[in-house]
Motif scaffolding. Structure first.
Motif, PDB file in Angstrom:
ATOM      1  N   TYR A  59      45.805  39.868  39.669  1.00  0.00           N
ATOM      2  CA  TYR A  59      45.653  41.321  39.619  1.00  0.00           C
ATOM      3  C   TYR A  59      46.770  41.958  38.785  1.00  0.00           C
ATOM      4  CZ  TYR A  59      42.023  41.593  43.269  1.00  0.00           C
ATOM      5  OH  TYR A  59      40.859  41.495  43.972  1.00  0.00           O
ATOM      6  N   ALA A  60      47.962  41.414  38.901  1.00  0.00           N
ATOM      7  CA  ALA A  60      49.114  42.004  38.227  1.00  0.00           C
ATOM      8  C   ALA A  60      49.223  41.608  36.759  1.00  0.00           C
ATOM      9  CB  ALA A  60      50.394  41.606  38.954  1.00  0.00           C
ATOM     10  N   THR A  61      48.668  40.460  36.389  1.00  0.00           N
ATOM     11  CA  THR A  61      48.936  39.909  35.058  1.00  0.00           C
ATOM     12  C   THR A  61      47.709  39.721  34.179  1.00  0.00           C
ATOM     13  OG1 THR A  61      48.837  37.651  35.951  1.00  0.00           O
ATOM     14  CG2 THR A  61      51.004  38.712  35.886  1.00  0.00           C
ATOM     15  N   HIS A  62      46.502  39.807  34.739  1.00  0.00           N
ATOM     16  CA  HIS A  62      45.279  39.579  33.951  1.00  0.00           C
ATOM     17  C   HIS A  62      44.343  40.775  34.110  1.00  0.00           C
ATOM     18  CE1 HIS A  62      46.860  35.472  34.415  1.00  0.00           C
ATOM     19  NE2 HIS A  62      46.239  35.213  33.279  1.00  0.00           N
ATOM     20  N   ASP A  63      44.115  41.500  33.022  1.00  0.00           N
ATOM     21  CA  ASP A  63      43.305  42.711  33.088  1.00  0.00           C
ATOM     22  C   ASP A  63      41.868  42.451  33.515  1.00  0.00           C
ATOM     23  OD1 ASP A  63      45.476  44.154  32.349  1.00  0.00           O
ATOM     24  OD2 ASP A  63      44.820  44.555  30.290  1.00  0.00           O
ATOM     25  N   SER A  64      41.382  41.240  33.313  1.00  0.00           N
ATOM     26  CA  SER A  64      39.986  40.952  33.637  1.00  0.00           C
ATOM     27  C   SER A  64      39.722  40.943  35.137  1.00  0.00           C
ATOM     28  CB  SER A  64      39.578  39.598  33.042  1.00  0.00           C
ATOM     29  OG  SER A  64      40.367  38.550  33.584  1.00  0.00           O
ATOM     30  N   TYR A  65      40.773  40.963  35.959  1.00  0.00           N
ATOM     31  CA  TYR A  65      40.582  40.895  37.401  1.00  0.00           C
ATOM     32  C   TYR A  65      40.396  42.259  38.057  1.00  0.00           C
ATOM     33  CZ  TYR A  65      41.355  35.891  37.700  1.00  0.00           C
ATOM     34  OH  TYR A  65      41.220  34.523  37.581  1.00  0.00           O
ATOM     35  N   THR A  66      40.653  43.340  37.321  1.00  0.00           N
ATOM     36  CA  THR A  66      40.406  44.685  37.832  1.00  0.00           C
ATOM     37  C   THR A  66      39.771  45.515  36.733  1.00  0.00           C
ATOM     38  OG1 THR A  66      42.627  45.431  37.197  1.00  0.00           O
ATOM     39  CG2 THR A  66      42.348  44.618  39.457  1.00  0.00           C
ATOM     40  N   ASP A  67      39.347  46.722  37.090  1.00  0.00           N
ATOM     41  CA  ASP A  67      38.677  47.574  36.116  1.00  0.00           C
ATOM     42  C   ASP A  67      39.619  48.338  35.206  1.00  0.00           C
ATOM     43  OD1 ASP A  67      36.136  46.836  36.596  1.00  0.00           O
ATOM     44  OD2 ASP A  67      35.517  48.654  37.648  1.00  0.00           O
ATOM     45  N   SER A  68      40.907  48.215  35.401  1.00  0.00           N
ATOM     46  CA  SER A  68      41.854  48.848  34.475  1.00  0.00           C
ATOM     47  C   SER A  68      43.146  48.050  34.443  1.00  0.00           C
ATOM     48  CB  SER A  68      42.144  50.306  34.875  1.00  0.00           C
ATOM     49  OG  SER A  68      42.926  50.365  36.047  1.00  0.00           O
ATOM     50  N   HIS A  69      43.908  48.240  33.387  1.00  0.00           N
ATOM     51  CA  HIS A  69      45.173  47.533  33.216  1.00  0.00           C
ATOM     52  C   HIS A  69      46.141  47.862  34.345  1.00  0.00           C
ATOM     53  CE1 HIS A  69      48.760  45.898  31.354  1.00  0.00           C
ATOM     54  NE2 HIS A  69      49.350  47.078  31.467  1.00  0.00           N
ATOM     55  N   CYS A  70      46.875  46.891  34.809  1.00  0.00           N
ATOM     56  CA  CYS A  70      47.881  47.094  35.851  1.00  0.00           C
ATOM     57  C   CYS A  70      49.269  47.075  35.227  1.00  0.00           C
ATOM     58  CB  CYS A  70      47.775  46.012  36.927  1.00  0.00           C
ATOM     59  SG  CYS A  70      48.951  46.216  38.275  1.00  0.00           S
ATOM     60  N   ASP A  71      49.961  48.208  35.284  1.00  0.00           N
ATOM     61  CA  ASP A  71      51.345  48.247  34.826  1.00  0.00           C
ATOM     62  C   ASP A  71      52.289  47.754  35.921  1.00  0.00           C
ATOM     63  OD1 ASP A  71      51.501  49.547  32.039  1.00  0.00           O
ATOM     64  OD2 ASP A  71      50.091  50.812  33.115  1.00  0.00           O
ATOM     65  N   THR A  72      52.013  48.134  37.164  1.00  0.00           N
ATOM     66  CA  THR A  72      52.793  47.657  38.302  1.00  0.00           C
ATOM     67  C   THR A  72      51.869  47.462  39.493  1.00  0.00           C
ATOM     68  OG1 THR A  72      54.740  48.912  37.561  1.00  0.00           O
ATOM     69  CG2 THR A  72      54.751  48.105  39.828  1.00  0.00           C
ATOM     70  N   LEU A  73      52.024  46.323  40.155  1.00  0.00           N
ATOM     71  CA  LEU A  73      51.322  46.080  41.408  1.00  0.00           C
ATOM     72  C   LEU A  73      52.373  46.100  42.513  1.00  0.00           C
ATOM     73  CD1 LEU A  73      48.480  45.430  42.526  1.00  0.00           C
ATOM     74  CD2 LEU A  73      49.154  43.032  42.538  1.00  0.00           C
ATOM     75  N   TYR A  74      52.228  47.048  43.436  1.00  0.00           N
ATOM     76  CA  TYR A  74      53.124  47.167  44.582  1.00  0.00           C
ATOM     77  C   TYR A  74      52.512  46.389  45.747  1.00  0.00           C
ATOM     78  CZ  TYR A  74      54.845  51.034  41.733  1.00  0.00           C
ATOM     79  OH  TYR A  74      55.341  51.789  40.692  1.00  0.00           O
ATOM     80  N   ILE A  75      53.299  45.532  46.368  1.00  0.00           N
ATOM     81  CA  ILE A  75      52.759  44.550  47.310  1.00  0.00           C
ATOM     82  C   ILE A  75      53.533  44.574  48.620  1.00  0.00           C
ATOM     83  CG2 ILE A  75      52.306  42.082  47.679  1.00  0.00           C
ATOM     84  CD1 ILE A  75      52.482  41.887  44.515  1.00  0.00           C
ATOM     85  N   VAL A  76      52.810  44.553  49.733  1.00  0.00           N
ATOM     86  CA  VAL A  76      53.399  44.352  51.057  1.00  0.00           C
ATOM     87  C   VAL A  76      52.654  43.202  51.717  1.00  0.00           C
ATOM     88  CG1 VAL A  76      54.064  45.388  53.249  1.00  0.00           C
ATOM     89  CG2 VAL A  76      53.756  46.847  51.234  1.00  0.00           C
TER      90      VAL A  76
END
Length: 420
Positions: A292-309
């Motif tokens: 999700y954080a590094t490959h755009d094909s896994y979501t519908d838009s580019h991820c600049d930052t993924l915040y994770i808990v």
């Protein structure tokens, strides 16, 4: 023709101040004080009338404090606030936080304001603006509001859940502690809240982005107790227990440096896990999170930052679908709590559109293989996760954004499917 006017409507702004209304038949008149959304005098009059009405509305007046930016520019914290725009021609425009979707700032040029439920933007040039007043208390940062950030200097961050009321800055066997692991080269590795009285991790949180997602070193395997907390779990408690030392911030998420990777092996970053869960479903979800954080094909838009808990249940009871159930197993791992559930909360941020998307995963912690074919089966809203755990996730977002993000489960955005 000079085009240094204040514009409202969907427009393209360029560095030479040329503005072209998209989808319309006319270019904006440079003499306009505020452009016509529909290109007509009636539309202009209605727009100006609305501005005058908004001047007397309580939407902005209700804000107790405000930050004034002169000359016009973004809010100091870079976030979306209720705002009042003041133009050189004496006009004003008010936007409440409830109506705003997001705001995109073009440095030195202007700003594009998007309202909820609309695809076009209201565009404004800084050259025609005197100042902007941003409402501060529409954008509460819960941890900053309730805790002393001198004691917890990183607690304002978006990945941080709401701190426990029992938290202490000191090493106290009856309290919780917030621990921040960091390196000089890559900043914060992860943060965690450790409950000394339960000898258990309450949560681990961290960020994934381009600056910390590279793989430069190998896994370290340097498992160790944590001297930063009053009561750490120990290697002896895991030895011969039949349980794995299950990472929360995984080793594979922190391969930028040897020092960074070693920090993931503090036992405060772990919970006892059945290996079938740790090496099976949990591992599969960890891989998905990295994608999700590094490959755009896994979501519908580019991820600049993924915040994770990431965390596990450590309280005796949890409420699932309005039914109270056990949150931990009756037996222990040589004195350590064995959670009955593990979970994740994710916040996806796209800088270009200034938008957020939220997702949570909830898994049963059982000693058997669980299907990884349909990972959407484990997806829930963050609101539901909060009901089950009693933890307020992403509490530092502006309330309006937090409410929308945490109540929405958009499986299509995350490219997830369910077996049903």
């Amino acid at each position: 023709m000079e085009t240094d006017s204040v514009l409202t409507g969907s427009a393209n702004i360029t560095s030479d101040n040329n503005i072209v209304i998209t989808g319309g038949e006319q270019e904006a008149d440079a003499g306009d004080a505020c452009s016509r959304e529909y290109g007509s005098f009636i539309g202009f009059a209605v727009e100006c009338l609305l501005v005058l009405v908004m001047m007397t509305s309580s939407l902005f007046v209700q804000a107790q404090t405000k930050t004034t930016v002169e000359p016009a520019g973004p809010a100091p914290d870079g976030r979306t606030h209720a705002m009042q725009l003041y133009f050189q021609n004496g006009m004003m425009r008010v936007f409440s936080l409830d109506e705003l979707s997001h705001v995109t700032y073009l440095p030195g040029i202007g700003m594009k304001v998007y309202l909820k439920g609309q695809t076009y933007s209201y565009d404004y040039l800084y050259s025609q603006m005197e100042k902007i007043e941003y409402a501060e208390d529409d954008n509460d940062n819960a941890n900053a509001k309730e805790f002393n950030l001198t004691d917890y200097p990183e607690a304002w961050r978006l990945e941080y859940p709401h701190l426990n009321a029992n938290v202490s800055q000191e090493k106290d066997a009856a309290k919780s502690q917030v621990i921040v692991k960091r390196t000089d080269d890559f900043g914060i590795t992860f943060s965690l809240e450790w409950d000394n009285s339960l000898v258990a991790n309450r949560w681990t949180c961290y960020e994934l982005h381009e600056g910390n997602s590279m793989s430069s070193v190998a896994r370290n395997d340097d498992f160790k107790s944590d001297s930063e907390v009053a009561v750490s779990s120990t290697l002896a408690q895991y030895s011969g227990s039949g349980f794995s030392r299950g990472h929360l911030c995984p080793s594979a998420d922190r391969l930028c440096s040897k020092e960074q990777n070693k920090q993931t092996f503090f036992l405060t970053n772990m919970q006892p896990q059945y290996q079938s869960h740790n090496g099976g479903l949990w591992s599969r979800l960890e891989t998905l999170v990295r994608n999700y954080a590094t490959h755009d094909s896994y979501t519908d838009s580019h991820c600049d930052t993924l915040y994770i808990v990431k965390a596990a249940t450590i309280t005796p009871k949890v409420t699932i679908n309005n039914v109270e159930e056990d949150g931990i197993y009756p037996e222990t791992c040589n004195g350590l709590i064995i959670p009955k559930y593990f979970y994740m909360a994710l916040l996806h941020y796209n800088k270009a559109t200034d938008t957020y998307h939220g997702l949570a995963f909830w898994t049963r912690h059982i000693d058997e293989n669980q299907s990884v074919k349909f990972l959407g089966d484990y997806a829930i809203t963050i609101n539901e996760l909060e009901k089950r755990t009693g933890i307020d996730f992403f509490c530092n977002l502006p309330d309006a954004i937090e409410d929308e993000v945490e109540s929405t489960l958009d499986l299509n955005f995350w490219h997830l499917t369910k077996s049903e």
